[in-house]
Design a protein around this motif. Structure first.
Motif, short mmCIF file in Angstrom:
data_model
loop_
_atom_site.label_atom_id
_atom_site.label_comp_id
_atom_site.label_asym_id
_atom_site.label_seq_id
_atom_site.Cartn_x
_atom_site.Cartn_y
_atom_site.Cartn_z
N LEU A 122 -12.90 10.02 -5.29
CA LEU A 122 -12.20 9.53 -4.11
C LEU A 122 -11.30 8.34 -4.46
CD1 LEU A 122 -11.87 9.86 -1.03
CD2 LEU A 122 -13.80 8.30 -0.75
N ASN A 123 -11.82 7.42 -5.26
CA ASN A 123 -11.03 6.25 -5.65
C ASN A 123 -9.87 6.63 -6.56
OD1 ASN A 123 -12.64 4.51 -4.18
ND2 ASN A 123 -13.99 4.07 -5.90
N SER A 124 -10.08 7.63 -7.42
CA SER A 124 -9.01 8.06 -8.30
C SER A 124 -7.87 8.69 -7.50
CB SER A 124 -9.55 9.06 -9.33
OG SER A 124 -8.50 9.56 -10.14
N VAL A 125 -8.22 9.51 -6.51
CA VAL A 125 -7.20 10.15 -5.67
C VAL A 125 -6.47 9.09 -4.85
CG1 VAL A 125 -6.84 11.70 -3.72
CG2 VAL A 125 -8.32 12.39 -5.60
N THR A 126 -7.21 8.11 -4.33
CA THR A 126 -6.59 7.03 -3.56
C THR A 126 -5.60 6.26 -4.42
OG1 THR A 126 -8.59 6.81 -2.20
CG2 THR A 126 -7.04 4.97 -2.17
N ASP A 127 -5.97 5.97 -5.66
CA ASP A 127 -5.08 5.27 -6.58
C ASP A 127 -3.81 6.07 -6.82
OD1 ASP A 127 -4.38 3.31 -8.72
OD2 ASP A 127 -4.71 5.04 -10.01
N ASP A 128 -3.96 7.38 -6.98
CA ASP A 128 -2.80 8.25 -7.19
C ASP A 128 -1.86 8.21 -5.99
OD1 ASP A 128 -1.27 10.29 -8.60
OD2 ASP A 128 -2.02 11.68 -7.10
N HIS A 129 -2.43 8.21 -4.78
CA HIS A 129 -1.61 8.13 -3.57
C HIS A 129 -0.91 6.79 -3.46
CE1 HIS A 129 -2.93 11.73 -1.01
NE2 HIS A 129 -3.46 11.91 -2.21
N MET A 130 -1.60 5.70 -3.83
CA MET A 130 -1.00 4.38 -3.75
C MET A 130 0.16 4.24 -4.74
SD MET A 130 -2.57 2.37 -1.50
CE MET A 130 -4.09 2.35 -0.53
N PHE A 131 0.10 4.94 -5.85
CA PHE A 131 1.16 4.83 -6.85
C PHE A 131 2.29 5.82 -6.59
CE2 PHE A 131 3.10 6.14 -10.90
CZ PHE A 131 3.69 4.92 -11.25
N SER A 132 1.96 7.10 -6.37
CA SER A 132 3.03 8.10 -6.30
C SER A 132 2.98 8.96 -5.05
CB SER A 132 2.98 9.00 -7.54
OG SER A 132 1.72 9.65 -7.64
N GLY A 133 2.20 8.57 -4.02
CA GLY A 133 2.15 9.36 -2.81
C GLY A 133 3.52 9.46 -2.14
N ASN A 134 3.74 10.58 -1.44
CA ASN A 134 5.04 10.78 -0.78
C ASN A 134 4.82 11.52 0.53
OD1 ASN A 134 7.78 10.54 -0.48
ND2 ASN A 134 8.28 12.29 -1.77
N ASN A 135 3.92 10.98 1.35
CA ASN A 135 3.56 11.60 2.62
C ASN A 135 4.28 10.87 3.75
OD1 ASN A 135 2.36 12.65 4.91
ND2 ASN A 135 0.27 12.48 4.15
N SER A 136 5.20 11.56 4.41
CA SER A 136 6.01 10.90 5.45
C SER A 136 5.17 10.44 6.63
CB SER A 136 7.10 11.85 5.95
OG SER A 136 6.53 13.04 6.48
#
Length: 367
Positions: free
Chosen positions: A203-217
């Motif tokens: 969960l933390n790894s996915v959250t980190d990925d979203h914080m860096f490269s997420g692109n959800n409008s």
């Protein structure tokens, strides 16, 4: 023979002695190289000590006592023994003795990440939902010399406009679940492993990925896709060490803020560590600091990011929760699901305090 902590400590002592000799003789390059070797050795030593501790604390293997000795299996039961005779061959009894079956119920936990996390370097503050805020934008004009009063007319004074724009840190819920048997709900150690490692690490790894490269409008827009961040597009032919220094200057000149961290992919960090001078010596034994900035190796990073960690915040709408329930036909299979989730948002106050460079641009040869 497995490597043990005693051997590693002896090697560390030898390297420390070599380092002292190099320093005393004025060979600073050699002393720095050995310092880097010692740092890497310390990582290995820490790992080996942990493994040795785990081995010492592990339960003793179960070795069942055979019901009969080998000789008894050859001769058969005592009350039925009638003596040996010439040509005796007990093929029916002397067969390969089957090894006992041992069932181990311990589940190996998911290993902790060996690298850092961009998200973990940002401050985290609570929020009640998506956050609408004013984001610092461009400045128009600069103070200038006033022309005074000429022929009774006052000269215009320089106009300076500070602009802000409306921004929204959208919330996004991230979750995952693991199916388990009903018996598992009574097994403390197994639950501890599932929740602490399998669920939270992912969960933390996915959250980190979203914080860096997420692109959800309608959710998290990662820092790489945030409007207004700086981009370093100069081609440096793989000279990452130099690029980081230039990116630091770019942030300081533009945002007037001092970068605190440099986020790097593990591959780029490896190349920086392996830089050599023309004489074949390693150029930089960097450790975890580069140009005064804390180095964070993150597998979710695909290039370089130089930034001030105080220029953005993680907003926690609700903390991590763990729920247990059934889905689909789990009832008839004696199964349930353990779910972990949290809702986060990324609020970027100073976009120009972040400078990103793609590995493609960095690797392109100098024109």
């Amino acid at each position: 023979m497995p490597l043990n902590s005693k051997q590693l400590w002896q090697e560390r002592s030898r390297l420390a002695e070599e380092q002292h000799k190099a320093a005393d003789s004025g060979d600073q390059n050699k002393a720095l190289i050995i310092e880097g070797q010692i740092q890497q050795l310390d990582l290995t030593l820490e790992h080996v000590i942990e493994e040795e501790d785990a081995a010492r604390n592990a339960p003793a293997p179960k070795v069942p006592t055979p019901k009969a000795s080998f000789a008894e299996r050859i001769l058969g039961p005592r009350d039925k023994f009638r003596g040996l005779y010439r040509g005796f061959k007990n093929e029916a009894t002397v067969v390969t003795v089957g090894a006992p079956t041992e069932i181990e119920l311990t589940l190996d936990p998911k290993p902790d990440s060996l690298f850092g996390s961009f998200a973990d370097t940002l401050r985290e503050t609570p929020a009640t939902g998506s956050v609408t805020y004013k984001q610092r934008s461009t400045q128009t004009g600069m103070p200038a010399t006033w022309g005074g009063v000429v022929d009774g007319t006052s000269a215009a004074k320089a106009k300076v406009l500070y602009s802000y724009k409306d921004a929204v840190a959208n919330k996004e819920t991230l979750a995952g679940y693991v199916p388990v048997s009903e018996d598992t709900l009574k097994d403390y150690d197994e639950l501890l492993s599932i929740i602490q490692h399998d669920l939270l690490l992912d969960l933390n790894s996915v959250t980190d990925d979203h914080m860096f490269s997420g692109n959800n409008s309608t959710g998290i827009v990662g820092i790489k896709n945030t409007t207004g961040i700086l981009e370093f597009e100069e081609h440096v032919g793989g000279l990452y060490y130099e690029a980081i220094r230039k990116m630091r200057t770019k942030v300081m000149l533009t945002a007037k803020r001092v970068p605190t961290h440099v986020l790097v992919s593990p591959i780029i960090k490896q190349e920086i560590d392996l830089y050599k001078t023309e004489t074949g010596l390693y150029q930089s034994i960097t450790g975890d600091v580069l140009w005064g900035m804390k180095v964070v190796e993150d597998p979710n990073c695909d290039g370089l990011l130089v930034y001030d960690s105080y220029a953005a915040e993680r907003r926690s709408i609700h903390g991590t929760t763990v729920d247990v329930d059934r889905v689909n036909d789990q009832f008839i299979h004696n199964e349930l699901c353990i779910r972990a989730e949290h809702t986060k948002a990324l609020q970027v106050r100073y976009p120009d305090a972040f400078c990103y460079a793609s590995k493609t641009n960095l690797d392109t040869a100098v024109a």
